[in-house]
Motif scaffolding. Structure first.
Motif, short mmCIF file in Angstrom:
data_model
loop_
_atom_site.label_atom_id
_atom_site.label_comp_id
_atom_site.label_asym_id
_atom_site.label_seq_id
_atom_site.Cartn_x
_atom_site.Cartn_y
_atom_site.Cartn_z
N GLU A 278 0.84 -1.20 0.00
CA GLU A 278 0.00 0.00 0.00
C GLU A 278 0.87 1.25 0.00
O GLU A 278 1.93 1.30 0.63
CB GLU A 278 -0.94 0.01 1.21
CG GLU A 278 -1.98 1.12 1.10
CD GLU A 278 -3.16 0.98 2.06
OE1 GLU A 278 -3.20 0.01 2.83
OE2 GLU A 278 -4.04 1.86 2.03
N THR A 279 0.42 2.25 -0.73
CA THR A 279 1.16 3.50 -0.91
C THR A 279 0.15 4.65 -0.94
O THR A 279 -1.05 4.41 -0.81
CB THR A 279 1.89 3.50 -2.27
OG1 THR A 279 0.92 3.20 -3.28
CG2 THR A 279 3.00 2.46 -2.31
N LEU A 280 0.65 5.86 -1.14
CA LEU A 280 -0.24 7.00 -1.31
C LEU A 280 0.43 7.98 -2.26
O LEU A 280 1.53 8.45 -1.99
CB LEU A 280 -0.50 7.64 0.06
CG LEU A 280 -1.77 8.44 0.27
CD1 LEU A 280 -3.02 7.72 -0.20
CD2 LEU A 280 -1.91 8.81 1.74
N PHE A 281 -0.24 8.23 -3.39
CA PHE A 281 0.30 9.11 -4.43
C PHE A 281 -0.45 10.44 -4.44
O PHE A 281 -1.56 10.52 -3.94
CB PHE A 281 0.17 8.43 -5.81
CG PHE A 281 1.19 7.35 -6.06
CD1 PHE A 281 1.09 6.12 -5.44
CD2 PHE A 281 2.26 7.57 -6.91
CE1 PHE A 281 2.04 5.12 -5.66
CE2 PHE A 281 3.22 6.58 -7.14
CZ PHE A 281 3.10 5.36 -6.52
N MET B 160 -2.71 13.70 -5.34
CA MET B 160 -4.04 13.82 -5.91
C MET B 160 -4.04 14.70 -7.15
O MET B 160 -4.89 14.56 -8.01
CB MET B 160 -4.96 14.40 -4.83
CG MET B 160 -6.43 14.18 -5.08
SD MET B 160 -7.10 15.46 -6.12
CE MET B 160 -7.27 16.76 -4.94
N LEU B 161 -3.08 15.62 -7.23
CA LEU B 161 -3.04 16.56 -8.36
C LEU B 161 -2.11 16.06 -9.46
O LEU B 161 -1.04 15.51 -9.17
CB LEU B 161 -2.57 17.94 -7.87
CG LEU B 161 -3.51 18.63 -6.86
CD1 LEU B 161 -2.82 19.82 -6.21
CD2 LEU B 161 -4.81 19.05 -7.53
N ASN C 80 -9.50 9.09 -2.96
CA ASN C 80 -10.62 9.73 -3.64
C ASN C 80 -10.21 10.10 -5.07
O ASN C 80 -9.07 10.49 -5.31
CB ASN C 80 -11.10 10.97 -2.87
CG ASN C 80 -9.97 11.93 -2.51
OD1 ASN C 80 -8.78 11.62 -2.68
ND2 ASN C 80 -10.31 13.09 -2.01
N TYR D 92 3.95 8.57 -0.52
CA TYR D 92 4.24 7.70 0.62
C TYR D 92 4.65 6.34 0.06
O TYR D 92 3.83 5.65 -0.57
CB TYR D 92 3.00 7.48 1.48
CG TYR D 92 2.94 8.30 2.74
CD1 TYR D 92 3.75 8.01 3.83
CD2 TYR D 92 2.03 9.35 2.86
CE1 TYR D 92 3.68 8.75 5.00
CE2 TYR D 92 1.95 10.10 4.03
CZ TYR D 92 2.78 9.79 5.09
OH TYR D 92 2.69 10.52 6.25
N ARG E 35 2.81 5.12 8.72
CA ARG E 35 1.61 5.96 8.74
C ARG E 35 0.38 5.16 9.15
O ARG E 35 -0.41 5.58 9.98
CB ARG E 35 1.40 6.57 7.35
CG ARG E 35 0.09 7.33 7.19
CD ARG E 35 -0.17 7.59 5.71
NE ARG E 35 -1.34 8.41 5.48
CZ ARG E 35 -2.58 7.92 5.29
NH1 ARG E 35 -2.80 6.63 5.35
NH2 ARG E 35 -3.59 8.73 5.06
N ARG E 36 0.23 3.97 8.57
CA ARG E 36 -0.95 3.16 8.84
C ARG E 36 -1.02 2.78 10.32
O ARG E 36 -2.05 2.96 10.97
CB ARG E 36 -0.92 1.89 7.98
CG ARG E 36 -2.24 1.15 7.93
CD ARG E 36 -2.08 -0.33 7.56
NE ARG E 36 -2.15 -0.58 6.13
CZ ARG E 36 -2.29 -1.80 5.60
NH1 ARG E 36 -2.39 -2.87 6.37
NH2 ARG E 36 -2.34 -1.96 4.30
N ASN F 95 -7.02 13.93 2.89
CA ASN F 95 -6.02 14.84 2.34
C ASN F 95 -6.58 16.26 2.34
O ASN F 95 -7.76 16.47 2.10
CB ASN F 95 -5.60 14.41 0.92
CG ASN F 95 -6.79 14.16 -0.01
OD1 ASN F 95 -7.95 14.14 0.42
ND2 ASN F 95 -6.52 13.96 -1.28
N GLU G 48 -0.04 19.20 -0.73
CA GLU G 48 -1.05 18.20 -0.39
C GLU G 48 -0.64 17.56 0.93
O GLU G 48 0.33 16.79 0.99
CB GLU G 48 -1.19 17.11 -1.46
CG GLU G 48 -2.22 16.06 -1.02
CD GLU G 48 -2.49 14.96 -2.04
OE1 GLU G 48 -1.78 14.88 -3.04
OE2 GLU G 48 -3.43 14.17 -1.81
N MET H 244 -1.14 14.82 3.10
CA MET H 244 -1.72 13.55 2.67
C MET H 244 -2.58 12.92 3.74
O MET H 244 -3.47 12.14 3.45
CB MET H 244 -0.62 12.61 2.22
CG MET H 244 0.20 13.24 1.10
SD MET H 244 1.21 12.05 0.23
CE MET H 244 0.11 11.58 -1.08
N SER H 245 -2.28 13.24 5.00
CA SER H 245 -3.01 12.63 6.11
C SER H 245 -3.35 13.72 7.11
O SER H 245 -2.47 14.23 7.78
CB SER H 245 -2.15 11.59 6.83
OG SER H 245 -1.25 10.97 5.94
#
Lengths: 460, 460
Positions: free
Chosen positions: A55-58, A60-61, A129, B29, B37-38, B129, B146, B148-149
């Motif tokens: 799992e990651t987080l990229f 949004m823009l 989202n 991330y 983070r999780r 976010n 951004e 992110m969290s």
């Protein structure tokens, strides 16, 4: 009641999603709905984690030039992208898209990470989202401008063989997920004209809603080397040659939640699959004058016993039991346990199933085991019922060379039985013209009971 | 090495966050960072859930007229809001802000939900976010475009008393959270000129970074009835009167992650608190010719034993042990266990602590218990060390009526010892002019060892 009316009604009354926000297609996941979402996506996360997805987080823009890098891809999205043009009062030099999906974002970054075959496979996912400027009629959790939950997985592989195997893994994972949340499905290979923009081909999961229309609930795309060439995802093979990676991506959204609500609900309200139920068992004390303490003591004990294995709620509100029954039936709590003075005298408890309405008297001394048994029957029954429903919505027609006659029959069947019509594969009708003739969609190529069909349906 | 260089370096090398994305202040991330983070946010969620907060999800877009509803609030944010102006090629009728924070969104919806005192208290939160058009220098996980969290909680209450009690609850929760992730803090009541736009007052958690600058890591705002009046959050009291609700909100962001990295790290890399470590124990087999199987069998057995309680990773890569040690020290894994043929003969195993570097030989037969003991020492030590570090960064000065002389002393101390300077409270220096004189920030009013001070520091 019409399904769509039932659906809007239940979202509000059961506390799932509130759409009274002043932007069309944007709303709020309410606490009860959010919990269903949380448990559902936890199941999905677990399946992905166990099969080596990270799992990651990229971001949004997406800068305009990055989103536009893959020609077909941007063509598929450009009419429905939201654009950020200003920061404060300052116009931005490059306008920024709200991600409609994250291929371009992720593959730009993969370029930094993939150098040599030992960097592969790369299997990433995120739950985020995403945004679509929908001009069509929006519908809560189904067609949103802000898709609040999109689980998107993206993988890169050294060989076509591994890439194809990844498609199989993704299909297996998604089957397991929909099985666990009790949503039945039909899998089709989408036709060329309806595949994901930029993909070699698209496999899709559709479920059937009570009104007979199909809902796309999951897609798995084989991207081949298309994006890899655009994003220069080149790596060194074991032989010291250069090659482009092979890629897949696959996604599941809020529609999973919409579907588990829609498929199982009935005229009394929700019927929630056990594994994603915010409350799995509700306890209702039956209080009679002078016996309040005995009952409350016993039911608190029961609460403690069951809490070790289930999400239990003791409803001790000062209202009559009948109202409590209605409330929790509306909210789809799988089991209700009633306990009154006479039950205690007899060493009994009464368990009521939400799926069948069945009332079962059990020995109190053995209650944890009894509950476990009933819970597993509940699960089994929900799965069976869902599968039966889908089967009842499937009609197999014979192929006919006379396209006009065939399309009339399809149209009649769609009116009569709704659902999915299967026609033995024939190239002559596998095209967009046929869609127009039948005034419905070609879902694609579907294998059903061992044979290959063209599947058509009215879709959401 | 300078702290800021160390910080950028470790984010990349340990696989926490990748900032090579083509938008300033937006990054990714990475899997290892995402896990930290999780686990961190799971701790926070648990604390909130246990105290009756309900998780929800609100829209990301805010119509301009809604964001502008509260005058002071919008003034605080208008220069740093990203604006969506187009959907596809169509200009939007009302431009939409990317949420900088969600007061306006949430309170618009609360208006739909709050009618009577029995609807209260309402305690909601979300993890989302948020966006700021930062024109200043951005810094990964610290100052982002951004964020992110962002965990933001918003509550509404029937009385001022309950509202004030909620502020206390929030402070208690945040203390527990930062204690669990091992980040020390100083709590201050922010001065009027630095409170949250629209709040009655703001309580803030600051931690101190290795370079002596403070970092705001959590804020708790008492909104009184300010927003309630703007958003018409009126309800019927038990006496049948009308009143506005009293509100609080409180938030914690990615800075919690940045801080647990920064506070504990050393020249070898990360030192991760046990509860949020993606890998808590790494197992390294010491292989000698002819003994490979014995060692691998034993270490797999050990893996199974420890897995029941810890997140364990068996590193069986075909590289020399020294390189493995470096890799896992860089990644901050709390414990390393080495096992070789001689250890097995002697019934031993060697445990190495990441925090102290200490090597401890333990009886293999008793290993789970030994590991538990060492883990709890590790936790205790990290907490102590962090608290000591903060204490060493705090200097108490006497108050002087001569403001110029006092400010010179403050400036000298800030140069020499850095960190936080505490000065006994005096109204004459509690203002923005004093900030200019000392060329540093007034954090606010801080209670330290039972006395009340004005706290000042160089801040991030």
């Amino acid at each position: 009641m019409e399904f769509s009316e039932w659906y809007s009604d239940i979202l509000e009354k059961a506390g799932i999603y509130d759409l009274r926000y002043p932007i069309k297609g944007c709303g709020v996941y309410l606490p009860y709905g959010f919990k269903i979402r949380r448990y559902s996506f936890e199941i999905l996360r677990k399946l992905l984690d166990e099969t080596g997805h990270d799992e990651t987080l990229f971001p949004m823009l997406i800068p305009e030039n990055l989103l536009a890098k893959e020609g077909e891809h941007i063509k598929g999205f450009e009419d429905e992208v939201f654009w950020v043009t200003h920061g404060g009062k300052t116009p931005l030099e490059v306008k920024l898209a709200l991600r409609p999906t994250s291929e371009t974002t992720m593959y730009y970054m993969m370029k930094q990470w993939i150098k040599v075959h030992t960097d592969l496979p790369l299997k990433l996912y995120q739950v985020v989202n995403t945004f679509r400027y929908e001009t069509k009629h929006t519908r809560p959790l189904i067609r949103l401008r802000e898709i609040m939950s999109f689980k998107e997985a993206h993988t890169a592989h050294a060989t076509k063989k591994e890439c194809d195997a990844q498609i199989e893994e993704a299909l297996t994972l998604y089957k397991a997920f929909f099985d666990e949340i009790g949503v039945p499905y039909v899998i089709s290979k989408r036709p060329e004209w309806d595949k994901f923009p930029g993909a070699d081909y698209t496999m899709a999961f559709d479920t059937i809603y009570p009104d007979g229309k199909t809902m796309q609930i999951g897609t798995v795309h084989n991207l081949g080397q298309n994006f890899a060439k655009t994003f220069e995802l080149e790596f060194e093979t074991p032989d010291g040659e250069k090659d482009f990676v092979y890629q897949t991506c696959y996604g599941i959204s809020d529609r999973a939640i919409a579907s588990l609500i829609s498929v199982h609900g009935d005229e009394k309200g929700l019927v929630i699959p056990v594994d994603v139920a915010p409350i799995q068992i509700v306890l209702i004390p039956l209080l009679f004058k002078g016996k309040e303490e005995i009952v409350m003591d016993k039911i608190k004990e029961l609460n403690n016993t069951l809490k070790s294995e289930f999400r239990v709620h003791l409803d001790d509100r000062d209202i009559r039991p009948g109202r409590k029954y209605n409330d929790w039936e509306l909210k789809g709590v799988p089991l209700r346990i009633e306990l009154g003075p006479r039950d205690i005298e007899n060493g009994h408890a009464l368990i009521v199933r939400r799926d069948t309405g069945e009332k079962i008297t059990v020995e109190y001394s053995n209650i944890l085991e009894e509950v476990e048994k009933i819970v597993s029957m509940y699960k089994e029954n929900l799965k069976l019922k869902a599968e039966e429903k889908v089967k009842s919505f499937i009609t197999v027609l014979d192929f006919e060379n006379d396209v006009n006659s065939l399309s009339e029959k399809v149209k009649a069947k769609l009116l009569e039985n709704k659902g999915i019509i299967l026609i033995p594969f024939n190239e002559s009708i596998y095209n967009e013209e046929f869609e127009e003739l039948i005034d419905a969609s070609v879902l694609g190529l579907t294998t059903y009971e061992g044979k290959e069909y063209i599947s058509v349906a009215r879709t959401y």
